[in-house]
Design a protein around this motif. Structure first.
Motif, PDB file in Angstrom:
ATOM      1  N   THR A  27      16.509  31.889  45.185  1.00  0.00           N
ATOM      2  CA  THR A  27      15.891  30.561  45.730  1.00  0.00           C
ATOM      3  C   THR A  27      15.889  30.667  47.160  1.00  0.00           C
ATOM      4  N   ILE A  28      17.081  31.212  48.132  1.00  0.00           N
ATOM      5  CA  ILE A  28      16.909  31.182  49.353  1.00  0.00           C
ATOM      6  C   ILE A  28      15.570  32.033  49.889  1.00  0.00           C
ATOM      7  N   ARG A  29      15.381  32.944  49.442  1.00  0.00           N
ATOM      8  CA  ARG A  29      14.170  33.764  49.995  1.00  0.00           C
ATOM      9  C   ARG A  29      12.990  32.946  49.881  1.00  0.00           C
ATOM     10  N   ASN A  30      12.648  32.231  48.541  1.00  0.00           N
ATOM     11  CA  ASN A  30      11.476  31.289  48.309  1.00  0.00           C
ATOM     12  C   ASN A  30      11.461  30.405  49.278  1.00  0.00           C
ATOM     13  N   ASN A  31      12.624  29.605  49.559  1.00  0.00           N
ATOM     14  CA  ASN A  31      12.602  28.452  50.479  1.00  0.00           C
ATOM     15  C   ASN A  31      12.496  29.031  51.953  1.00  0.00           C
ATOM     16  N   MET A  32      12.920  30.005  52.325  1.00  0.00           N
ATOM     17  CA  MET A  32      12.746  30.592  53.591  1.00  0.00           C
ATOM     18  C   MET A  32      11.273  30.969  53.862  1.00  0.00           C
ATOM     19  N   ALA A  33      10.509  31.501  52.805  1.00  0.00           N
ATOM     20  CA  ALA A  33       9.190  31.805  52.980  1.00  0.00           C
ATOM     21  C   ALA A  33       8.430  30.490  53.056  1.00  0.00           C
ATOM     22  N   MET A  34       8.589  29.442  52.556  1.00  0.00           N
ATOM     23  CA  MET A  34       8.324  28.069  52.608  1.00  0.00           C
ATOM     24  C   MET A  34       8.388  27.525  54.212  1.00  0.00           C
ATOM     25  N   GLU A  35       9.558  27.565  54.465  1.00  0.00           N
ATOM     26  CA  GLU A  35      10.099  27.055  55.597  1.00  0.00           C
ATOM     27  C   GLU A  35       9.461  27.745  56.901  1.00  0.00           C
ATOM     28  N   VAL A  36       9.123  29.028  56.966  1.00  0.00           N
ATOM     29  CA  VAL A  36       8.506  29.877  57.934  1.00  0.00           C
ATOM     30  C   VAL A  36       6.966  29.393  57.811  1.00  0.00           C
ATOM     31  N   ARG A  37       6.301  29.376  56.358  1.00  0.00           N
ATOM     32  CA  ARG A  37       4.821  28.888  56.506  1.00  0.00           C
ATOM     33  C   ARG A  37       4.803  27.724  57.228  1.00  0.00           C
ATOM     34  N   ILE A  38       5.572  26.694  56.584  1.00  0.00           N
ATOM     35  CA  ILE A  38       5.256  25.144  57.286  1.00  0.00           C
ATOM     36  C   ILE A  38       5.546  25.123  58.585  1.00  0.00           C
ATOM     37  N   GLN A  39       6.753  25.565  59.334  1.00  0.00           N
ATOM     38  CA  GLN A  39       6.873  25.512  60.536  1.00  0.00           C
ATOM     39  C   GLN A  39       5.660  26.305  61.274  1.00  0.00           C
ATOM     40  N   HIS A  40       5.254  27.510  60.963  1.00  0.00           N
ATOM     41  CA  HIS A  40       4.184  28.077  61.653  1.00  0.00           C
ATOM     42  C   HIS A  40       2.951  27.211  61.685  1.00  0.00           C
ATOM     43  N   VAL A  41       2.535  26.814  60.688  1.00  0.00           N
ATOM     44  CA  VAL A  41       1.132  26.080  60.540  1.00  0.00           C
ATOM     45  C   VAL A  41       1.598  24.682  61.402  1.00  0.00           C
ATOM     46  N   PHE A  42       2.589  24.167  61.212  1.00  0.00           N
ATOM     47  CA  PHE A  42       3.068  22.854  62.129  1.00  0.00           C
ATOM     48  C   PHE A  42       2.501  23.219  63.714  1.00  0.00           C
ATOM     49  N   MET A  43       3.129  24.272  64.077  1.00  0.00           N
ATOM     50  CA  MET A  43       3.126  24.689  65.437  1.00  0.00           C
ATOM     51  C   MET A  43       1.600  24.862  65.845  1.00  0.00           C
ATOM     52  N   LYS A  44       0.877  25.604  64.850  1.00  0.00           N
ATOM     53  CA  LYS A  44      -0.614  25.813  65.144  1.00  0.00           C
ATOM     54  C   LYS A  44      -1.207  24.644  65.284  1.00  0.00           C
ATOM     55  N   VAL A  45      -0.975  23.780  64.143  1.00  0.00           N
ATOM     56  CA  VAL A  45      -1.509  22.613  64.275  1.00  0.00           C
ATOM     57  C   VAL A  45      -1.588  21.589  65.309  1.00  0.00           C
ATOM     58  N   ARG A  46      -0.245  21.642  65.570  1.00  0.00           N
ATOM     59  CA  ARG A  46       0.094  20.592  66.826  1.00  0.00           C
ATOM     60  C   ARG A  46      -0.403  21.071  68.092  1.00  0.00           C
ATOM     61  N   ASN A  47      -0.539  22.319  68.359  1.00  0.00           N
ATOM     62  CA  ASN A  47      -1.132  22.885  69.424  1.00  0.00           C
ATOM     63  C   ASN A  47      -2.852  22.776  69.229  1.00  0.00           C
ATOM     64  N   GLY A  48      -3.380  22.853  68.397  1.00  0.00           N
ATOM     65  CA  GLY A  48      -4.621  23.002  67.785  1.00  0.00           C
ATOM     66  C   GLY A  48      -5.299  21.422  68.159  1.00  0.00           C
ATOM     67  N   ILE A  49      -4.666  20.529  67.658  1.00  0.00           N
ATOM     68  CA  ILE A  49      -5.156  19.277  67.910  1.00  0.00           C
ATOM     69  C   ILE A  49      -5.221  18.694  69.407  1.00  0.00           C
ATOM     70  N   LEU A  50      -4.515  19.270  70.239  1.00  0.00           N
ATOM     71  CA  LEU A  50      -4.412  19.023  71.541  1.00  0.00           C
ATOM     72  C   LEU A  50      -6.111  19.071  71.963  1.00  0.00           C
ATOM     73  N   HIS A  51      -6.497  20.134  71.553  1.00  0.00           N
ATOM     74  CA  HIS A  51      -8.180  20.367  71.791  1.00  0.00           C
ATOM     75  C   HIS A  51      -8.842  19.219  71.682  1.00  0.00           C
ATOM     76  N   TYR A  52      -8.499  18.226  70.682  1.00  0.00           N
ATOM     77  CA  TYR A  52      -9.285  17.038  70.319  1.00  0.00           C
ATOM     78  C   TYR A  52      -8.441  15.774  71.119  1.00  0.00           C
ATOM     79  N   ASN A  53      -7.706  15.988  72.111  1.00  0.00           N
ATOM     80  CA  ASN A  53      -6.939  15.146  72.844  1.00  0.00           C
ATOM     81  C   ASN A  53      -5.750  14.235  71.758  1.00  0.00           C
ATOM     82  N   LEU A  54      -5.339  15.011  70.972  1.00  0.00           N
ATOM     83  CA  LEU A  54      -4.356  14.100  69.946  1.00  0.00           C
ATOM     84  C   LEU A  54      -3.131  14.999  70.141  1.00  0.00           C
ATOM     85  N   ARG A  55      -2.443  13.791  70.622  1.00  0.00           N
ATOM     86  CA  ARG A  55      -1.122  14.253  70.707  1.00  0.00           C
ATOM     87  C   ARG A  55       0.076  13.119  69.943  1.00  0.00           C
TER      88      ARG A  55
END
Length: 147
Positions: A104-132
């Motif tokens: 359970t912990i391993r599956n949750n951690m994989a989900m946590e890492v994926r979401i955190q990683h995508v959130f970071m990339k999306v948050r930084n990526g949308i700055l290109h569109y002047n979205l903050r």
């Protein structure tokens, strides 16, 4: 918010991450929608996955806490009771429970890492569109901090 959340692609959990696809979809959506509509779409998408992230973090914390309490209580009961057979049965049950908890912990951690990683990339990526967006915070796995 649910309708707005479905406008953007879902985060891929089992395959290669798709943050570039999500960023491009946000940019395309922004071209034909108002700033308020764009923010609502991004926020709806974000809230869906932020809730999943929060639930995974909370579940891991609960599993870890219960596991520690069960082990501590189980050893104390066995030490006081002196019934070897009951203690051995309990030890086996604890082992099986521990393996399940690790899964359970391993599956949750994989989900946590994926979401955190995508959130970071999306948050930084949308700055290109002047979205903050000030609300676009990323939870850490301790369940307390955001960045």
């Amino acid at each position: 918010m649910d309708a707005a959340a479905n406008i953007l692609p879902r985060i891929r959990m089992d395959d290669a991450e798709n943050s570039d696809e999500i960023i491009a979809a946000i940019g395309k959506y922004k071209q034909s929608h108002s700033p308020e509509e764009t923010e609502a779409a991004v926020e709806g998408w974000y809230e869906r996955y932020d809730a999943d992230l929060a639930a995974a973090i909370r579940q891991n914390q609960t599993v870890n806490t219960l596991r520690e309490e069960n082990l501590s209580n189980g050893y104390e009961i066995c030490r006081e009771g002196g019934d070897y057979q009951s203690c051995e049965s309990r030890r086996r049950a604890e082992y099986i429970g521990q393996r399940h908890d690790q899964f359970t912990i391993r599956n949750n951690m994989a989900m946590e890492v994926r979401i955190q990683h995508v959130f970071m990339k999306v948050r930084n990526g949308i700055l290109h569109y002047n979205l903050r967006y000030e609300w676009f915070k990323i939870r850490t796995t301790n369940g307390i901090d955001t960045y």
